[in-house]
Design an enzyme around this catalytic site. Sequence first.
Site, mmCIF file in Angstrom:
data_model
loop_
_atom_site.group_PDB
_atom_site.id
_atom_site.type_symbol
_atom_site.label_atom_id
_atom_site.label_comp_id
_atom_site.label_asym_id
_atom_site.label_seq_id
_atom_site.Cartn_x
_atom_site.Cartn_y
_atom_site.Cartn_z
ATOM 1 C CG ASP A 243 43.018 39.787 45.055
ATOM 2 O OD1 ASP A 243 44.115 39.458 44.587
ATOM 3 O OD2 ASP A 243 41.967 39.163 44.832
ATOM 4 C CD GLU A 305 45.523 41.712 40.976
ATOM 5 O OE1 GLU A 305 46.161 40.793 40.452
ATOM 6 O OE2 GLU A 305 44.419 41.543 41.512
HETATM 7 C C1 GLC Z 1 44.597 38.307 42.191
HETATM 8 C C2 GLC Z 1 45.717 37.571 42.889
HETATM 9 C C3 GLC Z 1 45.740 36.161 42.408
HETATM 10 C C4 GLC Z 1 44.422 35.512 42.767
HETATM 11 C C5 GLC Z 1 43.249 36.319 42.216
HETATM 12 C C6 GLC Z 1 41.966 35.913 42.873
HETATM 13 O O1 GLC Z 1 44.816 38.419 40.838
HETATM 14 O O2 GLC Z 1 46.928 38.239 42.675
HETATM 15 O O3 GLC Z 1 46.797 35.426 42.952
HETATM 16 O O4 GLC Z 1 44.370 34.217 42.260
HETATM 17 O O5 GLC Z 1 43.371 37.696 42.468
HETATM 18 O O6 GLC Z 1 41.924 36.346 44.198
#
Ligand code: GLC
Length: 580
Positions: A243, A305
Amino acid sequence: MGIFRRIAGVAGSLCLFWAALDATAADTKAPWWKHALVYEIYPRSFGDSNGDGVGDLNGINAHLDDLEKLGVDAIWIAPMYPSPQADFGYDISDYQAIDPQYGTMADFDRLQQAAKQRHIHVILDMVMNHTSDHHAWFVESASSRNNPKSDWYVWNDGIPADTAHLSAVQRRNIHDGKAPPNNWESMFGGSAWQWVPARQQFYYHRFYIQQPDLNWRNPDVEKAMFGAIRFWLDRGVDGFRLDAISVLFEDTELRNDPERPGTNAQGEPNLNYLYSDKLPEVHGVMRRLRALVDSYPGQRVLIGETYEPNIKLLDEWYGTKEAPQLQLPMNLQLGFGWQASFDATWFRKRLQESQQVHGQPLLVVDNHDNPRSIDRFGDGTHDVERAKVVAAALLTSRAVALTYYGAPIGMTTATPTRVEDVRDPVGVTGWPKDKGRDGERTPMQWTSGAQAGFSTSPKTWLPVNPNHATVNVEDEWKQPESLLNWHRQLIALRRDNPALRDGAMTFLDNDNPNVLVYRREGTRPVLVMLNFSGSAQPVPKRLMQGKIRTLAASEDSLREVATLDEASLPAYSAWVVTSD
Ligand code: GLC
C-alpha cells in the site's frame, strides 16, 4: 526461448514445432503469478458469516467455490488486521493478528488452506507507510520526546506562527505559537501535520490524522516492519500488495511542495509532491524487501500500488535483473489515468505502453478507491456491452490481470446521496465535491434475495445496492450471455491458449479510431478485435487470411462467421479469433 534460438536456422516448419515446445517449456517454468488473474476482496463487503452486517474471513471462505469457478488464481485481501477502522483497515494497530470483527487466526489459517486446495493463492495487503495512531509503536512514540520509539514516526517542532509566507493550510493549524514546518497536505484534506501537546511537536500524516507516517529513515522501523512481513511469510502467504509505497520517505529538509494551479476536491491548493512522494530511497527498501521474500520458497510475489503518470516511472519499480524490486507494480494508467475513457485510441496507446516494461505488466481497471469501471466507461445505456469490451482488453492483453469483487458481475457504484449516510471520512469532509469511496465498497451481490445473500442482518455496514435484483452471481451463472460468464470464458481462454498466455502483442490498424486490434503472437496467433464505437464497424482488411475460428465473441452473430472478409463488428463488441 533457448531451444528456439538454437534451431533458428533450420526449416520453417521445424521451427514452428520447436517453438511450440519451447512455449510450453517456458510456461511450465513461469512463476504461478505470471499469468494470474488476481481478485481483490474488500473483506468488510464480501461475505458476512456471522450476521453482524460486516463481512469476515469465514464469509470469504464460504464463497471460494465461486472464485474457483470463475478461474481466480489469487485473492488479494484488503487489510484484515486489528484496526480502529478509521480508514477501514488501512490504519493497522497490530500487524500480526486478525481484527476480531473479521475472525480469528484459526479462521485465517483455514481460509488459506481452503484456498490452496482450490489452487487459489493468498495475497495480503501490507501497509508500510503508516500505522494506526492506536498502534503500540505510536502510542509509545507520542508519549514523550525521549522514549525508545520517539524517532519511529516523523516528528517536528514546527516553526514560529509569525513566520512569513505560511500557506493557508499552515495558518489553519497553529498550536502554542507553532505552525507546521511546511505546506504539505494530507491526501484526505487539510494539513498533513498534527499537533501532540505531550511532545509539543507535530507528527506527519500523509493520509488521515489517525494514520501517522512511520519514519523509514530509522533502521528499527524497517526491521520491525520486515518482522511483520516475515510473520505472514512464515504462515504461508503467497505475497503482498504494498500500500502507498511511493510515499514511504519524505525530504530530510521538509521543503515546501511547490503549488500547482487550481484546488483539489477538498478545496486546498494542488501541490506538486516534489518533496513528499517518490523519493529515491524507497527503491532501496523495495530491493531489500524483494531479497527477503525471495529468501522464502514458493515464488512469493510483491505487487505495488504504483500510481505513475508514465511508463518510464512505472518501469523503475521493477528494478534491474541484478537488483530486482517488485515483480508486479500496478499499471493504473489504463484504468485510472486522468484522461481514461472508453475510447479505442486511449486503450491502444495505454496497452502499447503497458508492454514497454522490463518485467511482466499488471493491469488494473477497478479497485476499492475509485468508482467502478462499469460506470466510468459506461454511457448509462450500453454499460454491460462496454464492460465486456473492457474485460476483453484486460483479459486478452499480455499482462497479469487484476479484478475487484463485483466487477465481473457488473456491480455499479452506489455513492451515498446524503452526507449523513457517508462512512468514508473523506466523503464527509469533502462533501459534496468528494463523496468518498463508499460507492465502490457496497456489499457483494450473491443473489437476488434478502441483502443480496451477503448477510442475514437487516442492516449492513453499507446498504446493499437494490440492483442486486438483477445484478447478482446466482442469476448470472445461469445466463450464458452474462458479464460473469463472459469473464469466466475469457479467463479460461487466457489460461489455456499459448498465444494468449505468453505471446507478444502486435497492434494493427493503428489509426483506426473505433476498433482496437491486436494480435497475440505464437505458433497459432490470436486476433483480438474490440469495437469501442456505438455503430457497426468493418473488420479491418487483411488481418487474418482464410478460415477462422471464434474463441470468444460478445455478440452471438459473430460466432458463425467463417472468414474475416467482409465481416463487421457490431457496436460495442469484442471478438477473439484464431485461424481454423
Ligand atoms: C491506499 C489504499 C487506500 C488507503 C490509502 C492509505 O491508497 O488503497 O484505500 O486509504 O492507501 O492507506
